[in-house]
Scaffold this motif. Structure first.
Motif, PDB file in Angstrom:
ATOM      1  N   VAL A 234       0.835  -1.237   0.004  1.00  0.00           N
ATOM      2  CA  VAL A 234      -0.060  -0.193   0.183  1.00  0.00           C
ATOM      3  C   VAL A 234       1.024   1.356  -0.110  1.00  0.00           C
ATOM      4  O   VAL A 234       0.402   2.111  -0.781  1.00  0.00           O
ATOM      5  N   GLU A 235       1.703   1.150   0.842  1.00  0.00           N
ATOM      6  CA  GLU A 235       2.899   2.484   1.178  1.00  0.00           C
ATOM      7  C   GLU A 235       3.300   2.771  -0.621  1.00  0.00           C
ATOM      8  O   GLU A 235       4.017   3.910  -0.491  1.00  0.00           O
ATOM      9  N   ARG A 236       3.547   1.832  -1.379  1.00  0.00           N
ATOM     10  CA  ARG A 236       3.983   2.033  -2.752  1.00  0.00           C
ATOM     11  C   ARG A 236       3.032   2.417  -3.734  1.00  0.00           C
ATOM     12  O   ARG A 236       3.155   2.261  -4.876  1.00  0.00           O
ATOM     13  N   VAL A 264      -1.025   6.774   4.087  1.00  0.00           N
ATOM     14  CA  VAL A 264      -0.474   5.310   4.084  1.00  0.00           C
ATOM     15  C   VAL A 264      -0.050   5.080   2.870  1.00  0.00           C
ATOM     16  O   VAL A 264       0.657   3.960   2.500  1.00  0.00           O
ATOM     17  N   SER A 265      -0.361   5.809   1.847  1.00  0.00           N
ATOM     18  CA  SER A 265       0.131   5.359   0.398  1.00  0.00           C
ATOM     19  C   SER A 265       0.968   6.436  -0.170  1.00  0.00           C
ATOM     20  O   SER A 265       1.277   7.441   0.526  1.00  0.00           O
ATOM     21  N   ARG A 266       1.251   6.327  -1.404  1.00  0.00           N
ATOM     22  CA  ARG A 266       1.937   7.673  -2.189  1.00  0.00           C
ATOM     23  C   ARG A 266       1.184   8.681  -2.616  1.00  0.00           C
ATOM     24  O   ARG A 266       1.628   9.848  -2.957  1.00  0.00           O
ATOM     25  N   GLY A 267      -0.091   8.602  -2.374  1.00  0.00           N
ATOM     26  CA  GLY A 267      -0.958   9.489  -2.558  1.00  0.00           C
ATOM     27  C   GLY A 267      -2.406   9.353  -3.098  1.00  0.00           C
ATOM     28  O   GLY A 267      -2.456   7.941  -3.641  1.00  0.00           O
ATOM     29  N   ILE A 285      -1.320   2.092 -14.027  1.00  0.00           N
ATOM     30  CA  ILE A 285      -0.699   3.165 -13.672  1.00  0.00           C
ATOM     31  C   ILE A 285      -1.183   3.807 -12.183  1.00  0.00           C
ATOM     32  O   ILE A 285      -0.688   4.677 -11.544  1.00  0.00           O
ATOM     33  N   VAL A 286      -2.240   3.054 -11.810  1.00  0.00           N
ATOM     34  CA  VAL A 286      -2.555   3.309 -10.461  1.00  0.00           C
ATOM     35  C   VAL A 286      -2.863   2.043  -9.887  1.00  0.00           C
ATOM     36  O   VAL A 286      -3.248   1.222 -10.517  1.00  0.00           O
ATOM     37  N   GLU A 287      -2.883   1.610  -8.614  1.00  0.00           N
ATOM     38  CA  GLU A 287      -3.203   0.381  -8.017  1.00  0.00           C
ATOM     39  C   GLU A 287      -4.558   0.143  -7.422  1.00  0.00           C
ATOM     40  O   GLU A 287      -4.916  -0.957  -7.236  1.00  0.00           O
ATOM     41  N   GLY A 288      -5.442   1.301  -7.231  1.00  0.00           N
ATOM     42  CA  GLY A 288      -6.623   1.103  -6.623  1.00  0.00           C
ATOM     43  C   GLY A 288      -7.579   2.109  -6.589  1.00  0.00           C
ATOM     44  O   GLY A 288      -7.382   3.246  -6.970  1.00  0.00           O
ATOM     45  N   TYR A 289      -8.917   2.016  -6.695  1.00  0.00           N
ATOM     46  CA  TYR A 289      -9.901   2.962  -6.737  1.00  0.00           C
ATOM     47  C   TYR A 289     -11.066   2.567  -5.907  1.00  0.00           C
ATOM     48  O   TYR A 289     -11.629   1.236  -5.924  1.00  0.00           O
TER      49      TYR A 289
END
Length: 346
Positions: A234-236, A264-267, A285-289
């Motif tokens: 999550v932090e990356r 807790v994340s990059r943004g 290009i993003v990990e979650g939504y």
């Protein structure tokens, strides 16, 4: 003014599973649309009361080792219509709507309002009309749900087209580059084919890219197969969310979640177009939504894109997703358990 699907209380549609906001009819494979209750919003009332304990502390060894397999929500097939035929019409419909939007993108907007801040433009209506013409020409016996025109067609059809002729109207009205034309087709209640034409660039350099997917056939961008990222921390991660026009309990809950995930994340980004956000997860290009207060036309295309790109789609509590659930959590798949457990659900 657009019509909400939840206002139709007697339209029979076939689903492979019954979402919590829909009551079963006599047949186990049918359900009836009813006005959504607060409980159909996937638990945002429980989520609103956040504890003082930082959410980031939930990432324990137990969470890291969780290998839960989340249920698939895509259709098992495209039905009697071959995938190649169905996706060809879906892509044609989406690109036809996008041509209308592109012709209007640098011109003055004629704006009206559904609510205090909820916009609709002539372009929304013209794009939807162009899409409907394509669908009706090819599949005149299908059921169609459009954001602006409501539901039309044969209510006994196994196919339901969910059309958002201009997802991100506010961005379009301001010339901000995060909007799209989104067309998704459900077969017996589950996403079977999808196309999203995303507008990229900005004033003086507008361009588009087209995302497409069929159930079991993978996800593509401009004809090249795409995959969700493999980031497992999550932090990356870079995450995306959205906020509805109503500043209600769900909106307040999401403000708090936005703060916690930013920590807790990059943004966390807020771009303003659900279909675009989910395509970005599919593109890797993003990990979650995640987002509350969505409608079927917001999600029908994007969720299939994510799943076919190797990602995971669920309700916010981790349960099986249906496009009528009104909230959604999507991820690259490998992060889903960690991200979901950041939410204050049992």
């Amino acid at each position: 003014m657009g019509m909400s699907l939840v206002s139709f209380t007697s339209i029979p549609l076939r689903f492979s599973h019954v979402p919590r906001s829909i009551l079963p009819l006599n047949s186990p494979n049918q359900c009836q649309i009813q006005r959504a209750s607060d409980d159909s919003l996937s638990g945002y009332r429980q989520a609103r009361v956040l504890t003082s304990k930082p959410i980031r502390t939930v990432c324990t060894k137990a969470v890291l080792s969780e290998q839960r397999q989340y249920p698939k929500m895509g259709a098992k097939s495209t039905g009697p219509i071959p995938p190649s035929q169905l996706i060809q019409v879906v892509e044609t419909a989406a690109t036809t709507g996008a041509e209308v939007v592109m012709n209007a993108v640098n011109k003055p907007r004629n704006i009206t309002y559904k609510g205090i801040t909820d916009l609709v433009t002539d372009t929304d209506k013209s794009s939807e009309a162009a899409i409907l013409e394509v669908v009706n020409k090819n599949f005149g016996d299908h059921l169609i749900l459009g954001e602006e025109g409501g539901i039309i067609g044969d209510t006994s059809s196994d196919y339901l087209w969910c059309i958002d002729p201009l997802d991100g109207t506010t961005n379009f009205a301001h010339g901000y580059p995060s909007f799209a034309v989104s067309v998704g087709v459900l077969f017996k209640g589950n996403p079977a084919a999808a196309a999203v034409v995303e507008f990229v660039g900005g004033p003086m350099c507008w361009n588009t890219r087209i995302f497409s997917a069929t159930a079991g056939g993978g996800a593509f961008c401009n004809g090249q197969q795409i995959h969700a990222s493999q980031t497992d921390q999550v932090e990356r991660s870079l995450l995306v969310t959205g906020f509805g026009y109503e500043h209600d309990d769900a909106w307040l809950t999401n403000i708090e979640l936005f703060k916690e995930f930013t920590d807790v994340s990059r943004g966390v980004r807020r771009l303003g177009a659900a279909a675009v956000d989910m395509c970005h997860v599919a593109l890797g290009i993003v990990e979650g939504y995640w987002e509350y207060r969505l409608k079927p036309w917001d999600m029908a295309a994007g969720v299939l894109m994510v799943e076919e790109a190797g990602g995971t789609v669920t309700r916010m509590d981790g349960g099986k997703f249906c496009v009528f659930d009104r909230s959604v959590l999507v991820s690259n798949g490998v992060l889903h358990a960690k991200v979901r457990l950041q939410f204050p659900f049992p």
